[in-house]
Write a protein that holds these residues in place. Structure first.
Motif, mmCIF file in Angstrom:
data_model
loop_
_atom_site.group_PDB
_atom_site.id
_atom_site.type_symbol
_atom_site.label_atom_id
_atom_site.label_comp_id
_atom_site.label_asym_id
_atom_site.label_seq_id
_atom_site.Cartn_x
_atom_site.Cartn_y
_atom_site.Cartn_z
ATOM 1 N N ILE A 1 -9.391 11.604 -15.589
ATOM 2 C CA ILE A 1 -9.415 12.161 -14.316
ATOM 3 C C ILE A 1 -9.012 11.360 -13.505
ATOM 4 N N LYS A 2 -9.527 10.233 -13.726
ATOM 5 C CA LYS A 2 -8.651 9.284 -12.926
ATOM 6 C C LYS A 2 -6.731 8.781 -12.660
ATOM 7 N N ARG A 3 -6.068 9.836 -13.842
ATOM 8 C CA ARG A 3 -4.887 9.308 -13.998
ATOM 9 C C ARG A 3 -4.179 11.200 -12.913
ATOM 10 N N PHE B 1 5.231 5.676 -5.602
ATOM 11 C CA PHE B 1 6.290 5.817 -7.439
ATOM 12 C C PHE B 1 5.923 4.902 -8.862
ATOM 13 N N ASN B 2 4.926 3.999 -8.282
ATOM 14 C CA ASN B 2 4.517 3.325 -9.536
ATOM 15 C C ASN B 2 3.188 3.721 -9.846
ATOM 16 N N VAL B 3 2.760 4.493 -8.784
ATOM 17 C CA VAL B 3 1.741 5.140 -9.622
ATOM 18 C C VAL B 3 1.997 6.300 -10.535
ATOM 19 N N MET C 1 0.511 1.792 -12.055
ATOM 20 C CA MET C 1 -0.295 1.402 -10.756
ATOM 21 C C MET C 1 -1.096 2.826 -10.764
ATOM 22 N N SER C 2 -2.174 2.957 -10.031
ATOM 23 C CA SER C 2 -2.531 3.632 -9.473
ATOM 24 C C SER C 2 -3.665 3.632 -8.123
ATOM 25 N N LEU C 3 -3.903 4.258 -7.683
ATOM 26 C CA LEU C 3 -4.252 4.248 -5.680
ATOM 27 C C LEU C 3 -5.050 3.641 -5.705
ATOM 28 N N VAL C 4 -6.207 3.314 -7.033
ATOM 29 C CA VAL C 4 -7.595 2.412 -6.405
ATOM 30 C C VAL C 4 -7.134 1.682 -7.471
ATOM 31 N N GLY D 1 -3.997 -1.122 -8.370
ATOM 32 C CA GLY D 1 -4.122 -0.159 -7.151
ATOM 33 C C GLY D 1 -3.068 -0.664 -6.287
ATOM 34 N N MET D 2 -2.918 0.450 -5.654
ATOM 35 C CA MET D 2 -2.732 0.474 -4.046
ATOM 36 C C MET D 2 -3.192 -0.179 -2.542
#
Length: 465
Positions: free
Chosen positions: A278-280, A372-374, A379-382, A411-412
């Protein structure tokens, strides 16, 4: 008694869940039909109406089946609503994907797709609202002395007084301690002494007890098995709080390793494959939207950087991420070329920053390339903010819990960042506390909350430099 009451509650839950499914089906059909008008005289619609009836029956059955699989028909008396709500959401998402797949196979019309989306939104809202109000009603009744469960404590250890205090502090949970068994009375325990362990069977024969909490610090395996067997013989639910739990400040979680129960000191919801999926999925969808929406701004920033200072537009730096693996993080270059120092964090009014760099750092625009890392997946947004290998090595030695942040993807933005814990002059220890809270209490809605806070409070943070 306790099992009979639980069966009654389960029957009520199943009835309400089935009724909620029917109500949601009606609501979703009316809304989808009003949005997407269709000629009901056509042969195709008659066929789809038959599919709709079969689909409705399938929805109700899948609905109840997945609620049972996600353990929603057990007692949530001592569990927070958000955990129950997350299980409801997970069950509905799983059922949604299965039914979506069914619709793709049958090549059903658009209206049924819309019907399904509206159904799960309506049903999730109704069920969570029902469970919320039921909790409120039950807690009120329990605080007034109704729907009580009587428990006995068996043995005394380092956790006993804290356990008694928790029961006293939360009368709405509906527990009452009848007393305790031990090899001898303990003056500090302000509850009736019921006798030694040998008196257990005789006490249970003449008293109605719902639960027993085993707290004995005795390591004698025979005594522990004897106590457990007596409780089982009288049908009394038994919980165990080992003496060692009093030595740990963190919460304890019980899981399984094969058929063996395992106690863990940390709970990481993202270890669950469905949660991670779900997170991905959210990261992919939102990062793509973010890249598209912010592309004019990123092009403008790139031109400004190139026009005002020498050097590359994108700054690349090695950071430590998930599972302590190294990755390359992207940012807009905000400093003069070759001015980065490995052992120095950015400070307020840092002389190394260019004029454009100061502006884009102030509003976190320099971090947009991390989308772009996300999208790539490192990386993740959070999540916790990633650090360079130098600082990870440094903080690992001085901060005991520092390396735990690598349980999840960096995360960012993050829970620490939106609480003004960013920049070189903030406490690393405080950041880790916020990071660990996020890691142990992750939900998809928690991520959404942090993203909204980032768009308001986080971007304009006083430590945004």
């Amino acid at each position: 008694m306790i099992k009979q009451n639980q069966r009654k509650f389960n029957a009520i839950h199943i009835l309400v869940d089935a009724l909620s499914a029917v109500i949601s089906i009606v609501i979703s059909f009316l809304i989808s039909d009003s949005i997407h008008k269709i000629d009901f005289d056509s042969t195709k619609i008659k066929s789809d109406s038959f599919i709709l009836i079969i689909l409705s029956l399938g929805i109700v059955l899948l609905h109840l089946m997945f609620y049972a699989l996600y353990d929603l028909y057990r007692s949530y008396r001592t569990t927070r609503l958000r955990y129950e709500a997350m299980n409801i959401i997970k069950a509905n998402i799983t059922a949604f994907f299965i039914l979506e797949l069914t619709l793709l196979i049958t090549e059903s019309i658009y209206q049924l797709q819309l019907f399904l989306i509206i159904f799960f939104v309506a049903d999730t809202f109704i069920i969570i609202a029902y469970r919320f109000f039921l909790r409120r009603i039950l807690r009120y009744l329990r605080s007034k002395g109704y729907n009580k469960k009587y428990i006995v404590i068996i043995g005394i250890n380092a956790c006993t007084e804290k356990f008694i205090e928790n029961i006293k502090r939360n009368p709405d949970l509906g527990y009452e301690i009848a007393g305790y068994f031990n090899d001898k009375p303990v003056n500090t325990i302000n509850k009736p002494f019921l006798g030694s362990f040998k008196a257990l069977a005789r006490y249970f024969e003449v008293n109605t007890i719902d639960e027993a909490v085993l707290m004995t610090s005795d390591s004698n395996e025979k005594i522990l098995i004897m106590i457990y067997n007596i409780c089982e013989r009288f049908g009394i639910k038994t919980s165990i709080i080992p003496n060692i739990f009093g030595s740990f400040s963190s919460r304890i979680y019980v899981s399984k390793f094969g058929s063996l129960p395992v106690m863990s000191l940390r709970n990481v919801p993202l270890d669950n494959k469905l949660n991670a999926f779900i997170k991905r999925l959210g990261d992919i969808v939102i990062s793509i939207i973010g890249i598209i929406v912010s592309s004019p701004l990123m092009i403008g920033v790139a031109i400004a950087i190139k026009a005002t200072s020498k050097g590359k537009i994108i700054f690349k730096q090695e950071r430590i991420g998930y599972n302590r693996k190294r990755f390359t993080m992207y940012k807009f270059r905000s400093m003069k070329e070759n001015s980065e120092v490995l052992d120095k964090m950015t400070e307020k009014d840092d002389e190394r920053c260019t004029k454009v760099g100061k502006f884009i750092r102030r509003f976190s625009i320099d971090e947009l390339p991390q989308l772009f890392n996300v999208l790539i997946g490192n990386m993740s947004l959070v999540g916790p903010r990633p650090e360079t290998p130098f600082f990870v090595s440094k903080f690992q030695k001085s901060i005991p819990q520092y390396m735990l942040k690598h349980y999840v993807k960096p995360g960012m933005t993050g829970w620490a960042q939106v609480n003004d814990l960013r920049g070189g002059d903030t406490s690393i220890e405080e950041r880790i506390k916020y990071d660990m809270y996020y890691i142990e209490n992750w939900t998809f809605m928690f991520d959404i909350k942090i993203l909204f806070m980032t768009l308001t409070k986080g971007i304009f943070s006083k430590n945004g430099f």
